[in-house]
Design a protein around this motif. Structure first.
Motif, PDB file in Angstrom:
ATOM      1  N   THR A   1      14.399 -16.001 -43.049  1.00 17.19           N
ATOM      2  CA  THR A   1      14.434 -17.423 -43.410  1.00 17.19           C
ATOM      3  C   THR A   1      13.100 -17.860 -44.002  1.00 17.19           C
ATOM      4  O   THR A   1      13.054 -18.591 -44.999  1.00 17.19           O
ATOM      5  CB  THR A   1      14.771 -18.273 -42.168  1.00 17.19           C
ATOM      6  OG1 THR A   1      16.055 -17.884 -41.668  1.00 17.19           O
ATOM      7  CG2 THR A   1      14.783 -19.758 -42.503  1.00 17.19           C
ATOM      8  N   TRP A   2      12.007 -17.406 -43.391  1.00 15.88           N
ATOM      9  CA  TRP A   2      10.686 -17.739 -43.922  1.00 15.88           C
ATOM     10  C   TRP A   2      10.508 -17.183 -45.332  1.00 15.88           C
ATOM     11  O   TRP A   2       9.999 -17.880 -46.226  1.00 15.88           O
ATOM     12  CB  TRP A   2       9.584 -17.200 -43.019  1.00 15.88           C
ATOM     13  CG  TRP A   2       8.262 -17.085 -43.739  1.00 15.88           C
ATOM     14  CD1 TRP A   2       7.618 -15.939 -44.099  1.00 15.88           C
ATOM     15  CD2 TRP A   2       7.472 -18.170 -44.246  1.00 15.88           C
ATOM     16  NE1 TRP A   2       6.468 -16.241 -44.785  1.00 15.88           N
ATOM     17  CE2 TRP A   2       6.348 -17.610 -44.897  1.00 15.88           C
ATOM     18  CE3 TRP A   2       7.604 -19.551 -44.221  1.00 15.88           C
ATOM     19  CZ2 TRP A   2       5.373 -18.382 -45.507  1.00 15.88           C
ATOM     20  CZ3 TRP A   2       6.626 -20.332 -44.826  1.00 15.88           C
ATOM     21  CH2 TRP A   2       5.526 -19.747 -45.457  1.00 15.88           C
ATOM     22  N   LEU A   3      10.917 -15.951 -45.560  1.00 15.64           N
ATOM     23  CA  LEU A   3      10.748 -15.345 -46.887  1.00 15.64           C
ATOM     24  C   LEU A   3      11.499 -16.139 -47.949  1.00 15.64           C
ATOM     25  O   LEU A   3      11.000 -16.340 -49.064  1.00 15.64           O
ATOM     26  CB  LEU A   3      11.232 -13.890 -46.860  1.00 15.64           C
ATOM     27  CG  LEU A   3      10.399 -12.926 -46.000  1.00 15.64           C
ATOM     28  CD1 LEU A   3      11.045 -11.551 -45.957  1.00 15.64           C
ATOM     29  CD2 LEU A   3       8.972 -12.827 -46.528  1.00 15.64           C
ATOM     30  N   ARG A   4      12.697 -16.594 -47.606  1.00 18.09           N
ATOM     31  CA  ARG A   4      13.467 -17.383 -48.572  1.00 18.09           C
ATOM     32  C   ARG A   4      12.814 -18.745 -48.806  1.00 18.09           C
ATOM     33  O   ARG A   4      12.778 -19.247 -49.930  1.00 18.09           O
ATOM     34  CB  ARG A   4      14.903 -17.545 -48.092  1.00 18.09           C
ATOM     35  CG  ARG A   4      15.661 -16.220 -48.014  1.00 18.09           C
ATOM     36  CD  ARG A   4      17.126 -16.433 -47.706  1.00 18.09           C
ATOM     37  NE  ARG A   4      17.801 -15.162 -47.462  1.00 18.09           N
ATOM     38  CZ  ARG A   4      19.108 -15.036 -47.262  1.00 18.09           C
ATOM     39  NH1 ARG A   4      19.877 -16.106 -47.263  1.00 18.09           N
ATOM     40  NH2 ARG A   4      19.641 -13.855 -47.026  1.00 18.09           N
ATOM     41  N   PHE A   5      12.319 -19.337 -47.742  1.00 19.99           N
ATOM     42  CA  PHE A   5      11.655 -20.647 -47.860  1.00 19.99           C
ATOM     43  C   PHE A   5      10.372 -20.514 -48.667  1.00 19.99           C
ATOM     44  O   PHE A   5      10.095 -21.322 -49.558  1.00 19.99           O
ATOM     45  CB  PHE A   5      11.357 -21.174 -46.450  1.00 19.99           C
ATOM     46  CG  PHE A   5      10.700 -22.521 -46.409  1.00 19.99           C
ATOM     47  CD1 PHE A   5      11.187 -23.575 -47.161  1.00 19.99           C
ATOM     48  CD2 PHE A   5       9.596 -22.740 -45.593  1.00 19.99           C
ATOM     49  CE1 PHE A   5      10.596 -24.838 -47.102  1.00 19.99           C
ATOM     50  CE2 PHE A   5       8.987 -23.992 -45.523  1.00 19.99           C
ATOM     51  CZ  PHE A   5       9.487 -25.038 -46.295  1.00 19.99           C
TER      52      PHE A   5
ATOM     53  N   ALA B   1      16.871 -29.360 -42.040  1.00 16.93           N
ATOM     54  CA  ALA B   1      18.254 -29.064 -42.422  1.00 16.93           C
ATOM     55  C   ALA B   1      18.328 -27.790 -43.259  1.00 16.93           C
ATOM     56  O   ALA B   1      19.207 -26.940 -43.062  1.00 16.93           O
ATOM     57  CB  ALA B   1      18.847 -30.244 -43.188  1.00 16.93           C
ATOM     58  N   TYR B   2      17.382 -27.655 -44.193  1.00 15.05           N
ATOM     59  CA  TYR B   2      17.374 -26.478 -45.070  1.00 15.05           C
ATOM     60  C   TYR B   2      17.153 -25.197 -44.271  1.00 15.05           C
ATOM     61  O   TYR B   2      17.896 -24.215 -44.433  1.00 15.05           O
ATOM     62  CB  TYR B   2      16.285 -26.634 -46.129  1.00 15.05           C
ATOM     63  CG  TYR B   2      16.051 -25.378 -46.946  1.00 15.05           C
ATOM     64  CD1 TYR B   2      16.863 -25.074 -48.033  1.00 15.05           C
ATOM     65  CD2 TYR B   2      15.025 -24.494 -46.619  1.00 15.05           C
ATOM     66  CE1 TYR B   2      16.656 -23.913 -48.778  1.00 15.05           C
ATOM     67  CE2 TYR B   2      14.808 -23.333 -47.346  1.00 15.05           C
ATOM     68  CZ  TYR B   2      15.629 -23.044 -48.422  1.00 15.05           C
ATOM     69  OH  TYR B   2      15.437 -21.896 -49.140  1.00 15.05           O
ATOM     70  N   LEU B   3      16.147 -25.194 -43.421  1.00 13.54           N
ATOM     71  CA  LEU B   3      15.838 -23.977 -42.667  1.00 13.54           C
ATOM     72  C   LEU B   3      16.931 -23.661 -41.645  1.00 13.54           C
ATOM     73  O   LEU B   3      17.269 -22.494 -41.443  1.00 13.54           O
ATOM     74  CB  LEU B   3      14.487 -24.134 -41.967  1.00 13.54           C
ATOM     75  CG  LEU B   3      13.263 -24.212 -42.880  1.00 13.54           C
ATOM     76  CD1 LEU B   3      12.000 -24.447 -42.056  1.00 13.54           C
ATOM     77  CD2 LEU B   3      13.120 -22.940 -43.715  1.00 13.54           C
ATOM     78  N   SER B   4      17.486 -24.681 -41.006  1.00 16.74           N
ATOM     79  CA  SER B   4      18.555 -24.457 -40.036  1.00 16.74           C
ATOM     80  C   SER B   4      19.784 -23.871 -40.720  1.00 16.74           C
ATOM     81  O   SER B   4      20.438 -22.959 -40.185  1.00 16.74           O
ATOM     82  CB  SER B   4      18.923 -25.765 -39.327  1.00 16.74           C
ATOM     83  OG  SER B   4      17.822 -26.276 -38.609  1.00 16.74           O
ATOM     84  N   ALA B   5      20.107 -24.398 -41.900  1.00 19.84           N
ATOM     85  CA  ALA B   5      21.244 -23.865 -42.652  1.00 19.84           C
ATOM     86  C   ALA B   5      20.986 -22.427 -43.079  1.00 19.84           C
ATOM     87  O   ALA B   5      21.874 -21.559 -42.994  1.00 19.84           O
ATOM     88  CB  ALA B   5      21.520 -24.737 -43.872  1.00 19.84           C
TER      89      ALA B   5
END
Length: 307
Positions: free
Chosen positions: A35-39, A51-55
């Motif tokens: 998730t961190w890498l995508r963010f 909301a973005y990270l939870s999704a």
């Protein structure tokens, strides 16, 4: 805040979502890292980082769970979640839901759900996300998510465990249980167990485990009262610790390496179930893992020696 600070602030929530969907500490940590890498790689800032990270962590966890289900169907013996000693996410307003949802019994019930049902149930029932947020996270309409939640609730309510509400009473019972275990006091153990208590171990074929579940207070008390004093004689120790929000203990060999995590389900002043996680693949996050096979051999040798 910059991206790193925003992410680190939300990391406990992300891990707690992933763990409840996956039942695995290591897989949840991997999902959070992905998730961190995508963010970090995204060039746009979301309107709501939470909301973005939870999704994102939910979608990653669903994909992992779908592939993990094949492995779990081929798993040797009973499958239990990886033991969690401390949930990093705390929310006083959701304390009851958070504690209930992380128990071994509840996580095993969640295994009955489809990946989508499981994700919807976790986001809505445990963390109180709005249906719009849930729908975005799982890629379904709000109406579809409501139906998924209805089905998930039906499955969960049918087998939902009811735990002793008073934590102090639970801990006192657990202390008496482990004292009796240390002494090999079969009578005291029997008095603490429900008549239909179950003792089940998860070794995954990689550690000594019972061929099948042991049922009934008399059988469980005699087995525990016979085996555990021998473990203590060869310097195996244990420390009381909450495991998945329930009373339990972590057992270590003489050099401190982890052998197993034991967790108790308590209801109506009696122990209803005893679950032992022995599979070394599920214990690494608790510290260096010991050789349970070697400990088993040492116990067998000790029992054969004349007094």
């Amino acid at each position: 805040m910059n991206k790193v600070e925003e992410f680190e602030e939300l990391r406990p929530l992300l891990f707690s979502i992933a763990y409840r969907i996956l039942g695995s500490v290591s897989e949840a940590e991997d999902a959070v890292q992905e998730t961190w890498l995508r963010f970090d790689g995204s060039t746009t800032r979301p309107t709501s980082t939470k909301a973005y990270l939870s999704a994102t962590v939910t979608r990653i966890s669903i994909d992992v769970l779908r592939s993990a289900r094949v492995r779990r169907e081929e798993y040797v013996g009973p499958w239990f979640p990886e033991p969690l000693l401390s949930d990093p996410y705390q929310d006083p307003a959701r304390a009851v839901e958070l504690a209930d949802s992380v128990s071994m019994a509840a996580l095993l019930l969640l295994e009955r759900l489809s990946p989508l049902e499981r994700a919807v149930f976790v986001l809505r029932e445990v963390f109180a996300f709005g249906f719009d947020e849930v729908a975005t996270a799982v890629g379904r309409s709000e109406a579809a998510c409501r139906q998924l939640l209805v089905r998930a609730r039906r499955h969960m309510e049918a087998g939902r465990p009811r735990f002793e509400a008073d934590r102090r009473e639970r801990q006192e019972l657990a202390t008496r249980f482990f004292d009796a275990l240390k002494d090999g006091d079969v009578g005291a153990l029997r008095n603490l167990l429900a008549a239909d208590v179950q003792l089940v171990g998860d070794g995954g074929g990689k550690a000594p485990q019972l061929a099948k579940a042991v049922m009934g207070a008399e059988n469980v008390a005699r087995l525990l009262g016979t085996v555990f004093p021998w473990l203590l004689r060869i310097d195996v120790s244990f420390e009381l610790h909450e495991v998945n929000g329930q009373p339990g203990a972590v057992f270590r060999e003489r050099d401190g390496k982890v052998l197993q995590a034991l967790v108790l389900d308590v209801l109506d002043g009696r122990i209803q179930a005893i679950r032992a996680v022995i599979n070394p693949d599920k214990l690494g996050h608790l510290g260096p893992v010991g050789d349970a096979w070697a400990v088993d051999r040492e116990v067998r040798q000790a029992r054969r020696r004349p007094n």
